[in-house]
Enzyme design. Sequence first.
Site, PDB file in Angstrom:
ATOM      1  N   ASP A  10       0.863  -1.183   0.000  1.00  0.00           N
ATOM      2  CA  ASP A  10       0.000   0.000   0.000  1.00  0.00           C
ATOM      3  C   ASP A  10       0.903   1.236   0.000  1.00  0.00           C
ATOM      4  O   ASP A  10       2.011   1.215  -0.560  1.00  0.00           O
ATOM      5  CB  ASP A  10      -0.982  -0.061   1.182  1.00  0.00           C
ATOM      6  CG  ASP A  10      -2.280   0.698   0.915  1.00  0.00           C
ATOM      7  OD1 ASP A  10      -2.261   1.941   0.971  1.00  0.00           O
ATOM      8  OD2 ASP A  10      -3.311   0.063   0.645  1.00  0.00           O
ATOM      9  N   ASP A  11       0.473   2.290   0.644  1.00  0.00           N
ATOM     10  CA  ASP A  11       1.181   3.575   0.611  1.00  0.00           C
ATOM     11  C   ASP A  11       2.571   3.462   1.286  1.00  0.00           C
ATOM     12  O   ASP A  11       2.852   2.493   1.983  1.00  0.00           O
ATOM     13  CB  ASP A  11       0.329   4.611   1.353  1.00  0.00           C
ATOM     14  CG  ASP A  11       0.560   6.018   0.833  1.00  0.00           C
ATOM     15  OD1 ASP A  11       1.583   6.243   0.167  1.00  0.00           O
ATOM     16  OD2 ASP A  11      -0.291   6.897   1.111  1.00  0.00           O
ATOM     17  N   LYS A  29      -3.290  -0.683  -6.870  1.00  0.00           N
ATOM     18  CA  LYS A  29      -4.322   0.043  -6.135  1.00  0.00           C
ATOM     19  C   LYS A  29      -4.106   1.510  -6.452  1.00  0.00           C
ATOM     20  O   LYS A  29      -3.015   2.041  -6.204  1.00  0.00           O
ATOM     21  CB  LYS A  29      -4.202  -0.227  -4.632  1.00  0.00           C
ATOM     22  CG  LYS A  29      -5.138   0.621  -3.775  1.00  0.00           C
ATOM     23  CD  LYS A  29      -5.162   0.126  -2.341  1.00  0.00           C
ATOM     24  CE  LYS A  29      -5.851   1.114  -1.408  1.00  0.00           C
ATOM     25  NZ  LYS A  29      -5.893   0.646  -0.021  1.00  0.00           N
ATOM     26  N   ASP A  52      -5.196   5.095  -5.715  1.00  0.00           N
ATOM     27  CA  ASP A  52      -5.893   5.936  -4.744  1.00  0.00           C
ATOM     28  C   ASP A  52      -6.298   7.274  -5.386  1.00  0.00           C
ATOM     29  O   ASP A  52      -5.948   7.552  -6.536  1.00  0.00           O
ATOM     30  CB  ASP A  52      -4.980   6.154  -3.521  1.00  0.00           C
ATOM     31  CG  ASP A  52      -5.767   6.250  -2.228  1.00  0.00           C
ATOM     32  OD1 ASP A  52      -6.919   6.705  -2.270  1.00  0.00           O
ATOM     33  OD2 ASP A  52      -5.225   5.873  -1.168  1.00  0.00           O
ATOM     34  N   ARG A 111     -13.365   1.182  -4.466  1.00  0.00           N
ATOM     35  CA  ARG A 111     -13.839   1.499  -3.123  1.00  0.00           C
ATOM     36  C   ARG A 111     -14.991   2.487  -3.221  1.00  0.00           C
ATOM     37  O   ARG A 111     -15.034   3.323  -4.113  1.00  0.00           O
ATOM     38  CB  ARG A 111     -12.684   2.089  -2.334  1.00  0.00           C
ATOM     39  CG  ARG A 111     -11.597   1.055  -1.954  1.00  0.00           C
ATOM     40  CD  ARG A 111     -11.925   0.387  -0.633  1.00  0.00           C
ATOM     41  NE  ARG A 111     -12.206   1.405   0.359  1.00  0.00           N
ATOM     42  CZ  ARG A 111     -11.251   2.103   0.981  1.00  0.00           C
ATOM     43  NH1 ARG A 111      -9.983   1.859   0.758  1.00  0.00           N
ATOM     44  NH2 ARG A 111     -11.577   3.042   1.855  1.00  0.00           N
ATOM     45  N   ASP A 151     -12.273   4.113   4.858  1.00  0.00           N
ATOM     46  CA  ASP A 151     -11.309   3.052   5.176  1.00  0.00           C
ATOM     47  C   ASP A 151     -11.812   2.204   6.350  1.00  0.00           C
ATOM     48  O   ASP A 151     -12.218   2.741   7.379  1.00  0.00           O
ATOM     49  CB  ASP A 151      -9.966   3.658   5.605  1.00  0.00           C
ATOM     50  CG  ASP A 151      -9.293   4.393   4.466  1.00  0.00           C
ATOM     51  OD1 ASP A 151      -9.830   4.391   3.341  1.00  0.00           O
ATOM     52  OD2 ASP A 151      -8.213   4.966   4.709  1.00  0.00           O
TER      53      ASP A 151
HETATM   54  C1  GLA Z   1      -6.452   6.075   1.711  1.00  0.00           C
HETATM   55  C2  GLA Z   1      -7.021   4.723   1.256  1.00  0.00           C
HETATM   56  C3  GLA Z   1      -6.492   3.626   2.166  1.00  0.00           C
HETATM   57  C4  GLA Z   1      -4.974   3.619   2.144  1.00  0.00           C
HETATM   58  C5  GLA Z   1      -4.438   5.000   2.529  1.00  0.00           C
HETATM   59  C6  GLA Z   1      -2.934   5.091   2.313  1.00  0.00           C
HETATM   60  O1  GLA Z   1      -6.937   6.450   2.942  1.00  0.00           O
HETATM   61  O2  GLA Z   1      -8.423   4.740   1.259  1.00  0.00           O
HETATM   62  O3  GLA Z   1      -7.007   2.374   1.781  1.00  0.00           O
HETATM   63  O4  GLA Z   1      -4.523   3.240   0.859  1.00  0.00           O
HETATM   64  O5  GLA Z   1      -5.033   6.008   1.739  1.00  0.00           O
HETATM   65  O6  GLA Z   1      -2.447   6.325   2.663  1.00  0.00           O
END
Ligand code: GLA
Length: 452
Positions: free
Chosen positions: A51-52, A135, A137, A196, A200
């Site tokens: 992820d991030d 993914k 965002d 999404r 979150d």
């Molecule tokens: C957003 C996304 C999360 C995650 C964070 C990472 O909030 O919705 O799922 O990827 O960013 O910073």
Amino acid sequence: MGWIAWERFTCTIDCDLYPNDCVNEKLFRQMADRLAEDGYKKVGYQYINIDDCWSEKERSESMQLVPDKSRFPQGMSSLAEYIHSKGLKFGIYGDCGTKTCAGYPAQLKSEQDLQENYFDNDANLFAEWGVDSLKFDGCNLEAGKAESICPRMASAIEKARRPMVVICEWPFYMLRRQPKLSPNYTLAQQACNAWRYFDDVEDSWPSILSIVDFTISMQQNIAPYHGPGHWFDPDQLVIGNFALSVDEARVQMALWCIWSAPLYMGNDLRDISTEMANILKNVNLINVDQDALGVFGLMVKEDNNGNFQAFVKPVEPIKNGCPSFVIAYLNRKTLGNPSDVTFNTRDLLSRSPIALAAQRYASVYSNSNPGGLFLADGCKKFLQYGMTKDSRLIIKSVTQERRQEVEEKSIMYEATDLFGDGHVEPVALNGNLTLRVNPSGVRIVKLTLLDN
Ligand code: GLA
């Protein structure tokens, strides 16, 4: 299905303080080991997604993204190779705005000039690294501009000639950050394999319930656009973390599967109880999630002031033109002992999204006449649902004569409890289905037509 780092490991980058919990290559290698060796891969989990917070804070001089040098010293190709060597797939994270949500470099150069982006550049880099999923965002971008920019990343990936599963987020930012905007789901379907639509997920029962409630509130909008290749994503499974009880964990698993949601675990597979792991690996449930019709199950009936909710999803096998059905009873009470929850079977099944199932069956199996399918003998006698050629649903009233015929024949379903909580007697279409459900708990059964 797979595993993604965010909910459990967030943006933990201090590897001195958190040597086992920081976002580094060791973490992803270890999760790949666990996925492959502990039976998750065997039941269908296959993606390991970063992820991030994986990159350096700045691009290189040649404007390339660079994996954080101390946390990913061997680089992404090497990590991808390792993950592939386990028979798994490798996902990475980007953002359609000027920075990721945590402030790392993203795919847009400037919000002033939307033509200026790194889409092709980064898609090529990801393809070179052996990435199988992105993914994408939507932070640091005005939600109203998302639809004119973000879908172009899908074209960039196509040009890069390495297939990737794309999980988008802009519909979520449109719905939640600028709720006056309604996302164009046809566009999302074209550019994303999943997207999404809500906040979150966090490791808490209220978070799970908030997702359940929002999803129910928009289920009629979701169902028609949700299906093979393009799914609404209610976010990660947090089963096996700190907050959920066994009953609550079962609720998350059952409802995510009723919805045919992407199943991405956001937990620590190195440290998980057998009980929680077994919920995640429950093949009966996974089969519901992965059912070929891919119909989004609906909440169709409530009782006890909304404390009892019944969900129905038509699934395979199709017998005599009738689908089977998965029914889940959610008990939202937090006081008292387990409750007997009762609904009338016909009441539930007649409210199920059966027209969608017919449509899906027709497209999955190239049946040219979906209306005919569910009007086959056996089914028409009680459901009286059909579809016109242009896929409109028709509901015919059941004549008195037919009703009697059905009642006399007493159509019966075999019922299987998918968590194995006990034997359930066969259910008559004209009868009731009663299940005893724990507070903050769920029961989930599959009904298959009995032959006689
Ligand atoms: C957003 C996304 C999360 C995650 C964070 C990472 O909030 O919705 O799922 O990827 O960013 O910073």
